[in-house]
Design a protein around this motif. Structure first.
Motif, PDB file in Angstrom:
ATOM      1  N   TYR A 287      -4.887   7.871  -3.748  1.00 45.53           N
ATOM      2  CA  TYR A 287      -4.402   6.058  -2.956  1.00 45.53           C
ATOM      3  C   TYR A 287      -4.212   6.831  -1.813  1.00 45.53           C
ATOM      4  O   TYR A 287      -3.677   7.609  -1.941  1.00 45.53           O
ATOM      5  CB  TYR A 287      -3.141   5.836  -3.934  1.00 45.53           C
ATOM      6  N   MET A 288      -4.221   5.806  -0.748  1.00 47.56           N
ATOM      7  CA  MET A 288      -3.948   5.796   0.582  1.00 47.56           C
ATOM      8  C   MET A 288      -3.169   4.650   0.982  1.00 47.56           C
ATOM      9  O   MET A 288      -3.088   3.690  -0.285  1.00 47.56           O
ATOM     10  CB  MET A 288      -5.284   5.566   0.882  1.00 47.56           C
ATOM     11  N   VAL A 289      -2.290   4.554   1.345  1.00 49.01           N
ATOM     12  CA  VAL A 289      -1.464   3.892   2.113  1.00 49.01           C
ATOM     13  C   VAL A 289      -1.353   3.587   3.478  1.00 49.01           C
ATOM     14  O   VAL A 289      -2.042   4.541   4.389  1.00 49.01           O
ATOM     15  CB  VAL A 289       0.472   3.812   1.970  1.00 49.01           C
ATOM     16  N   THR A 290      -1.607   2.286   3.907  1.00 51.23           N
ATOM     17  CA  THR A 290      -1.465   1.939   5.649  1.00 51.23           C
ATOM     18  C   THR A 290      -0.887   1.058   6.142  1.00 51.23           C
ATOM     19  O   THR A 290      -0.477  -0.390   4.406  1.00 51.23           O
ATOM     20  CB  THR A 290      -3.442   2.187   5.922  1.00 51.23           C
ATOM     21  N   TYR A 291      -1.355   0.460   7.005  1.00 54.36           N
ATOM     22  CA  TYR A 291       0.176  -0.890   7.177  1.00 54.36           C
ATOM     23  C   TYR A 291      -0.722  -1.869   8.845  1.00 54.36           C
ATOM     24  O   TYR A 291      -2.080  -0.850   9.011  1.00 54.36           O
ATOM     25  CB  TYR A 291       0.769  -1.243   8.269  1.00 54.36           C
ATOM     26  N   ASN A 292      -1.422  -3.294   8.096  1.00 52.30           N
ATOM     27  CA  ASN A 292      -2.182  -3.794   9.102  1.00 52.30           C
ATOM     28  C   ASN A 292      -1.448  -4.447  10.099  1.00 52.30           C
ATOM     29  O   ASN A 292      -0.861  -5.068   9.353  1.00 52.30           O
ATOM     30  CB  ASN A 292      -2.964  -4.336   8.771  1.00 52.30           C
ATOM     31  N   PRO A 293      -1.520  -3.837  11.293  1.00 53.02           N
ATOM     32  CA  PRO A 293      -0.663  -4.855  12.351  1.00 53.02           C
ATOM     33  C   PRO A 293      -0.887  -6.128  12.359  1.00 53.02           C
ATOM     34  O   PRO A 293      -0.157  -6.724  13.063  1.00 53.02           O
ATOM     35  CB  PRO A 293      -1.158  -4.078  13.667  1.00 53.02           C
ATOM     36  N   SER A 294      -2.584  -6.387  12.518  1.00 59.82           N
ATOM     37  CA  SER A 294      -3.178  -8.153  12.450  1.00 59.82           C
ATOM     38  C   SER A 294      -2.811  -8.792  11.567  1.00 59.82           C
ATOM     39  O   SER A 294      -2.242 -10.005  11.389  1.00 59.82           O
ATOM     40  CB  SER A 294      -4.633  -8.163  12.409  1.00 59.82           C
ATOM     41  N   LYS A 295      -2.141  -8.580  10.206  1.00 58.61           N
ATOM     42  CA  LYS A 295      -1.766  -9.070   9.009  1.00 58.61           C
ATOM     43  C   LYS A 295      -0.414  -9.184   8.285  1.00 58.61           C
ATOM     44  O   LYS A 295       0.320  -9.777   8.291  1.00 58.61           O
ATOM     45  CB  LYS A 295      -3.433  -8.729   8.092  1.00 58.61           C
ATOM     46  N   GLY A 296      -0.118  -7.436   9.161  1.00 57.80           N
ATOM     47  CA  GLY A 296       1.378  -8.066   9.351  1.00 57.80           C
ATOM     48  C   GLY A 296       1.511  -7.124   7.584  1.00 57.80           C
ATOM     49  O   GLY A 296       3.082  -7.544   7.232  1.00 57.80           O
ATOM     50  N   LYS A 297       1.068  -6.763   7.089  1.00 58.82           N
ATOM     51  CA  LYS A 297       1.334  -6.234   5.848  1.00 58.82           C
ATOM     52  C   LYS A 297       0.884  -4.717   5.874  1.00 58.82           C
ATOM     53  O   LYS A 297       0.245  -4.032   6.367  1.00 58.82           O
ATOM     54  CB  LYS A 297       0.086  -7.109   4.405  1.00 58.82           C
ATOM     55  N   VAL A 298       1.527  -4.015   4.084  1.00 61.60           N
ATOM     56  CA  VAL A 298       0.893  -2.675   4.309  1.00 61.60           C
ATOM     57  C   VAL A 298      -0.407  -2.223   2.648  1.00 61.60           C
ATOM     58  O   VAL A 298       0.604  -3.791   1.879  1.00 61.60           O
ATOM     59  CB  VAL A 298       2.384  -2.112   3.719  1.00 61.60           C
TER      60      VAL A 298
END
Length: 395
Positions: A287-298
């Motif tokens: 798996y991979m995890v990341t954070y999208n600043p434009s949507k404010g979600k992990v």
């Protein structure tokens, strides 16, 4: 004689072997369930009376044939709504309590629309159809969530007995509420005031009924509670504590939460470069995890080789990363306010984000195992299916 009467009553309202045959949460649940059915039965008298008046039965403004056709169309619309909503069946397992309470709110909405036919009797058919759709959808929700709840109360192979006695209690309370409402209706009380009072009692009882259920499974809401507690205190909450802290009014269809499990690539990454920068950190993971600043979600992305434990670990990792980002935002906000009493930019930079993800990888490698062990010690049963992972997979 008294003992014989009590024994007869117990044979109808409690399972055989009570209280040893059920869990401790059975009594508060059935108490609030009975109260809810009492208010529901009472409201049924007023809504039915209003519908009959609106369609013209008591005023002799409609022929018996027209009344029958309107009633059949009303019931038919409700059955169609029930049939269409039933395809959402799997979602009843993900957020059982939330959907159960939402269904009861929908039941109240349907009752309110039925009462509205008294003000506009010429709109009886569309209003009655809409109300019946709402009430039938609520009925599907109630029926679909009933068995898992009763199963949580049963000790051993007595689910049939628990279900039968639970339904009996509901029917008794319903009859008592109906009888009281018939007596009240003879005094011609204010329709709006009576409905408001009964509706408040119904909704409050429904909320407490759902809140009293103690489930052993970790769905998204209870998983979030467990991980948050573990990250802050190092301990996983007990079954009772975890269920009490679960948010009931967080309806699943309103919006996604701060963590998206099994997301698509285009939602998680703003550009391919961000993916390439993080790929080495998850080379050994599925798996991979990341954070999208434009949507404010992990976002947790699952690789196509991901198994059950990989999905659980991805969800745990996503919450760890969210905890890092939220903690950092709180610190930056506090520091910024001390400097200029203004608003700070809470969006982490690319460098900060990569550092957060790298730190989260280190923490997950040492804490995921202890988290699972402590959850098992408390009696929690984890299943990736109840976390509702999306279907998207990285090839």
């Amino acid at each position: 004689m008294v003992q014989e009467v009590m024994s007869f009553v117990r044979s109808y309202v409690v399972p055989e072997g009570f209280p040893d045959s059920v869990t401790p949460s059975y009594v508060p649940y059935m108490t609030w369930r009975a109260l809810k059915h009492f208010f529901g039965g009472a409201m049924g008298v007023f809504t039915t009376q209003t519908l009959l008046n609106s369609v013209g039965v008591s005023r002799n403004t409609a022929t018996s044939g027209a009344v029958a056709i309107n009633w059949i169309l009303k019931d038919g619309a409700g059955r169609v709504g029930k049939m269409l909503f039933a395809r959402q069946g799997k979602k009843f397992d993900y957020d059982l309590k939330q959907l159960r309470f939402a269904g009861d709110l929908l039941m109240e909405l349907g009752a309110g629309v039925e009462l509205a036919t008294a003000a506009v009797p010429h709109l009886f058919l569309p209003l009655a159809c809409a109300a019946n759709v709402a009430k039938n959808v609520a009925a599907v929700t109630s029926t679909s969530t009933r068995t898992p709840i009763y199963k949580a109360f049963a000790k051993g192979e007595n689910i049939g007995d628990v279900t039968a006695k639970g339904e009996c209690v509901g029917n008794i309370a319903d009859l008592l509420g109906t009888g009281l409402s018939i007596m009240i209706s003879k005094k011609n009380p204010s329709l709006v005031a009576t409905f408001a009072l009964l509706s408040c009692g119904y909704v409050f009882s429904s909320y407490r009924e759902v809140r009293s259920v103690v489930l052993h499974t970790l769905n998204r809401a209870r998983f979030s509670v467990a991980v948050d507690s573990f990250l802050k205190t190092g301990q996983v909450p007990s079954l009772q504590e975890g269920n009490m802290q679960e948010t009931i009014c967080n309806f699943p269809w309103l919006k996604d939460g701060p963590v998206v499990l099994g997301s698509r690539f285009k939602d998680a990454f703003q550009d391919p470069g961000a993916y390439l920068a993080l790929e080495p950190l998850f080379e050994k993971e599925r798996y991979m995890v990341t954070y999208n600043p434009s949507k404010g979600k992990v976002y947790a992305l699952l690789k196509d080789q991901a198994k059950s434990d990989d999905i659980l670990k991805a969800a745990f990792h996503a919450h760890v990363l969210l905890h890092f980002i939220q903690s950092s935002n709180s610190s930056r906000t506090s520091s910024r306010r001390q400097q200029e009493h203004g608003h700070s930019n809470l969006i982490p930079t690319t460098t900060d984000l990569e550092a957060y993800i790298a730190d989260s990888c280190k923490m997950v490698s040492t804490s995921y195992g202890p988290f699972k062990d402590k959850a098992a010690e408390q009696g929690w049963r984890m299943s990736e299916s109840l976390l509702n992972p999306g279907r998207a997979r990285l090839c």
